[in-house]
Design an enzyme around this catalytic site. Structure first.
Site, mmCIF file in Angstrom:
data_model
loop_
_atom_site.group_PDB
_atom_site.id
_atom_site.type_symbol
_atom_site.label_atom_id
_atom_site.label_comp_id
_atom_site.label_asym_id
_atom_site.label_seq_id
_atom_site.Cartn_x
_atom_site.Cartn_y
_atom_site.Cartn_z
ATOM 1 N N GLU A 57 -6.087 -5.936 4.122
ATOM 2 C CA GLU A 57 -6.005 -7.112 3.232
ATOM 3 C C GLU A 57 -7.220 -7.148 2.294
ATOM 4 O O GLU A 57 -7.744 -8.218 1.974
ATOM 5 C CB GLU A 57 -5.791 -8.393 4.039
ATOM 6 C CG GLU A 57 -4.463 -8.284 4.810
ATOM 7 C CD GLU A 57 -3.955 -9.561 5.426
ATOM 8 O OE1 GLU A 57 -4.354 -10.633 4.964
ATOM 9 O OE2 GLU A 57 -3.152 -9.456 6.363
ATOM 10 N N GLY A 60 -4.280 2.234 -2.646
ATOM 11 C CA GLY A 60 -4.860 1.363 -1.620
ATOM 12 C C GLY A 60 -5.523 0.184 -2.323
ATOM 13 O O GLY A 60 -4.853 -0.756 -2.754
ATOM 14 N N THR A 76 0.820 -1.217 0.000
ATOM 15 C CA THR A 76 0.000 0.000 0.000
ATOM 16 C C THR A 76 0.858 1.272 0.000
ATOM 17 O O THR A 76 1.917 1.320 0.631
ATOM 18 C CB THR A 76 -0.906 0.013 1.254
ATOM 19 O OG1 THR A 76 -1.681 -1.193 1.253
ATOM 20 C CG2 THR A 76 -1.838 1.209 1.284
HETATM 21 C C1 LIG Z 1 -3.881 -0.936 10.550
HETATM 22 C C2 LIG Z 1 -3.591 -1.163 9.111
HETATM 23 C C3 LIG Z 1 -2.622 -2.117 8.757
HETATM 24 C C4 LIG Z 1 -2.310 -2.326 7.410
HETATM 25 N N1 LIG Z 1 -1.288 -3.178 7.089
HETATM 26 C C5 LIG Z 1 -0.847 -3.215 5.784
HETATM 27 C C6 LIG Z 1 0.345 -3.917 5.446
HETATM 28 O O1 LIG Z 1 0.999 -4.530 6.302
HETATM 29 N N2 LIG Z 1 0.770 -3.903 4.166
HETATM 30 C C7 LIG Z 1 0.098 -3.218 3.188
HETATM 31 O O2 LIG Z 1 0.539 -3.235 2.032
HETATM 32 N N3 LIG Z 1 -1.050 -2.538 3.482
HETATM 33 C C8 LIG Z 1 -1.527 -2.523 4.760
HETATM 34 N N4 LIG Z 1 -2.659 -1.795 5.077
HETATM 35 C C9 LIG Z 1 -3.362 -1.101 4.027
HETATM 36 C C10 LIG Z 1 -4.739 -1.638 3.737
HETATM 37 O O3 LIG Z 1 -4.652 -2.884 3.066
HETATM 38 C C11 LIG Z 1 -5.498 -0.579 2.947
HETATM 39 O O4 LIG Z 1 -5.817 0.445 3.887
HETATM 40 C C12 LIG Z 1 -6.739 -1.089 2.275
HETATM 41 O O5 LIG Z 1 -6.386 -1.950 1.216
HETATM 42 C C13 LIG Z 1 -7.609 0.050 1.703
HETATM 43 O O6 LIG Z 1 -6.849 0.984 1.022
HETATM 44 P P1 LIG Z 1 -7.045 2.546 1.383
HETATM 45 O O7 LIG Z 1 -6.938 2.683 2.841
HETATM 46 O O8 LIG Z 1 -6.136 3.339 0.528
HETATM 47 O O9 LIG Z 1 -8.560 2.854 0.974
HETATM 48 P P2 LIG Z 1 -9.115 3.233 -0.484
HETATM 49 O O10 LIG Z 1 -8.659 2.223 -1.480
HETATM 50 O O11 LIG Z 1 -8.852 4.659 -0.740
HETATM 51 O O12 LIG Z 1 -10.676 3.036 -0.251
HETATM 52 C C14 LIG Z 1 -11.505 3.987 0.429
HETATM 53 C C15 LIG Z 1 -12.945 3.460 0.347
HETATM 54 O O13 LIG Z 1 -13.341 3.371 -1.043
HETATM 55 C C16 LIG Z 1 -13.743 2.035 -1.332
HETATM 56 N N5 LIG Z 1 -13.355 1.721 -2.706
HETATM 57 C C17 LIG Z 1 -12.140 1.911 -3.293
HETATM 58 N N6 LIG Z 1 -12.182 1.477 -4.559
HETATM 59 C C18 LIG Z 1 -13.441 1.004 -4.768
HETATM 60 C C19 LIG Z 1 -14.092 0.382 -5.888
HETATM 61 N N7 LIG Z 1 -13.468 0.185 -7.057
HETATM 62 N N8 LIG Z 1 -15.392 0.007 -5.746
HETATM 63 C C20 LIG Z 1 -16.038 0.212 -4.573
HETATM 64 N N9 LIG Z 1 -15.461 0.769 -3.487
HETATM 65 C C21 LIG Z 1 -14.184 1.149 -3.586
HETATM 66 C C22 LIG Z 1 -12.989 1.155 -0.314
HETATM 67 O O14 LIG Z 1 -13.616 -0.105 -0.158
HETATM 68 C C23 LIG Z 1 -13.079 2.042 0.925
HETATM 69 O O15 LIG Z 1 -14.354 1.912 1.495
HETATM 70 C C24 LIG Z 1 -3.011 -1.608 6.412
HETATM 71 C C25 LIG Z 1 -3.995 -0.673 6.772
HETATM 72 C C26 LIG Z 1 -4.262 -0.445 8.100
HETATM 73 C C27 LIG Z 1 -5.275 0.613 8.452
#
Ligand SMILES: Cc1cc2nc3c(=O)[nH]c(=O)nc-3n(C[C@H](O)[C@H](O)[C@H](O)COP(=O)(O)OP(=O)(O)OC[C@H]3O[C@@H](n4cnc5c(N)ncnc54)[C@H](O)[C@@H]3O)c2cc1C
Length: 382
Positions: A363, A131, A126
């Site tokens: 995830e 994301g 990420t």
């Molecule tokens: C505590 C924590 C630990 C983590 N650990 C790791 C790690 O070890 N390694 C790593 O790589 N990542 C890690 N992550 C990242 C995590 O996997 C991401 O936060 C997650 O994949 C969502 O990405 P984002 O936060 O950028 O949200 P976004 O992708 O910006 O999404 C925001 C909202 O929009 C929705 N959305 C986005 N695209 C679409 C679509 N096409 N259709 C419908 N809805 C959509 C999402 O479902 C969400 O509700 C971690 C996150 C947290 C908070």
């Protein structure tokens, strides 16, 4: 159809319950309160052989199947879901990625200390701009002579400030589309790799989450995991396995919420009798127990498919979606059953409610799971 677990799996459940009662119960609230990584607890988990359950013995693990690892994550998460998550992430994603994609030398050098619990792993995909949309990753890995030079900023990286071994994803060839991303093993201490901002969180507080900043971080070719261009596949298969682990984390949370709710509702007297004898409360308990059973069977099915070399990506997504949404929904009910006492710091259900929320996000969010499931079905899957 045989729904019974093997003797080994039942024994692992019992042993992890004992481990949780002895070593985790007494510190779970404190490590949450202080956002503290319990180094001593992970040392003990390693010494007792919990950190590499699905890794073969020749690489320092226990040589058990994936379902056994999942049962351990579930039981540990009943006591502390941050710790349960770290176990799932460490063995199910990082350890297994090294096992599946690593060469013999990489396994000996990096997998063995991870499986023995001497080292802690991390997996950084990420980024601030990437994301759910992982194709938006901006990190680059330029092949220069015998090295790759990595530049980029990863965010929300679990174990980011404390890991010994990172798997980092970046573009080795941006023009090659889905075949252009590669994965690299980057040991802690490699010049150019530094943890950035350290995040404070609503829940999952003893798990350490930070940015990982890569500035001209040079790693030798031998640290390429799999082949050049395998990165996306390594990430996706890692998440398929990891999602079963997050479902197990959610089941552990649900079981704890149910246990706490049963205990409290039998003890709490209002209107001259235990609140458990009010149908409104009893039905909430029935709903938690029913969804817990459904979540458990979905999760075990996904793990069983994986252990039996059958496709399991859709089932892993279903298990994660159902179990994590059930955990988020029912931990709110568990607080409701506890009334005002459930809202006060120190009540276990308050921590369970905060910890449950993240499982719907990392995830792959619930929305991402629905994309995986519907995509699979609409492409003509079962
Ligand atoms: C505590 C924590 C630990 C983590 N650990 C790791 C790690 O070890 N390694 C790593 O790589 N990542 C890690 N992550 C990242 C995590 O996997 C991401 O936060 C997650 O994949 C969502 O990405 P984002 O936060 O950028 O949200 P976004 O992708 O910006 O999404 C925001 C909202 O929009 C929705 N959305 C986005 N695209 C679409 C679509 N096409 N259709 C419908 N809805 C959509 C999402 O479902 C969400 O509700 C971690 C996150 C947290 C908070």
């Amino acid at each position: 159809m045989d729904f019974r677990l093997s003797e080994e799996q039942e024994l692992i459940r019992k042993n992890m319950q004992e481990f949780g009662e002895r070593h985790v119960n007494s510190i779970a609230a404190e490590i949450d309160e202080n956002s503290r990584h319990p180094t001593e607890l992970f040392r003990k988990l390693g010494e007792d052989g919990w950190m590499g359950i699905p890794i073969p013995e020749q690489y320092g693990g226990a040589g058990s199947d994936f379902l056994t690892h999942i049962i351990a994550v579930e039981e540990l998460s009943r006591f502390c879901s941050s710790t349960g998550f770290t176990l799932s992430f460490h063995a199910g994603i990082i350890g297994m990625s090294l096992l599946v994609f690593g060469n013999e030398e990489q396994k000996k050098k990096y997998l063995v200390p991870l499986a023995k619990g001497q080292h802690l792993g991390s997996f950084a995909l990420t980024e601030p701009g990437a994301g759910t949309d992982i194709m938006a990753v901006a990190t680059t890995a330029v092949h220069q002579g015998d090295d790759y030079v990595i530049n980029g900023t990863k965010t929300f990286v679990s174990n980011g400030p404390i890991a010994d071994t990172y798997i980092i994803f970046g573009w080795s060839d941006k023009t090659a589309g889905r075949k252009g991303m590669s994965a690299f093993i980057v040991p802690q201490g490699t010049p150019g790799l530094n943890p950035g901002q350290h995040f404070q969180k609503m829940g999952l507080r003893s798990s350490q989450t930070s940015e990982v900043v890569l500035r001209h971080c040079r790693v030798p070719e031998e640290n390429l995991l799999g082949k050049e261009g395998d990165g996306l596949f390594i990430a996706m298969t890692g998440f398929d396995r990891g999602r079963i682990g997050i479902a197990a984390q959610a089941i552990g949370i649900l079981q704890a919420a149910l246990d706490e709710s049963i205990k409290y509702s039998k003890e709490r007297i209002q209107f001259g009798k235990p609140i458990a004898r009010q149908q409104a409360i009893a039905w909430m308990i029935a709903d938690i127990a029913t969804d817990l059973s459904a979540a458990r069977y979905l999760t075990y099915l996904a793990a069983w498919l994986k252990d039996n070399n059958q496709p399991f990506g859709k089932e892993a997504a279903m298990a994660k979606l159902f179990a994590t949404e059930a955990a988020a929904r029912h931990t709110v009910k568990a607080v409701q059953i506890h009334g005002g006492y459930g809202y006060i710091k120190g009540a276990k259900v308050e921590r369970l409610m905060r910890d449950a929320k993240i499982a719907e996000i990392y995830e792959g969010t619930s929305e991402a799971q629905r994309m995986v499931i519907s995509g699979n079905i609409l492409r003509g899957g079962n």
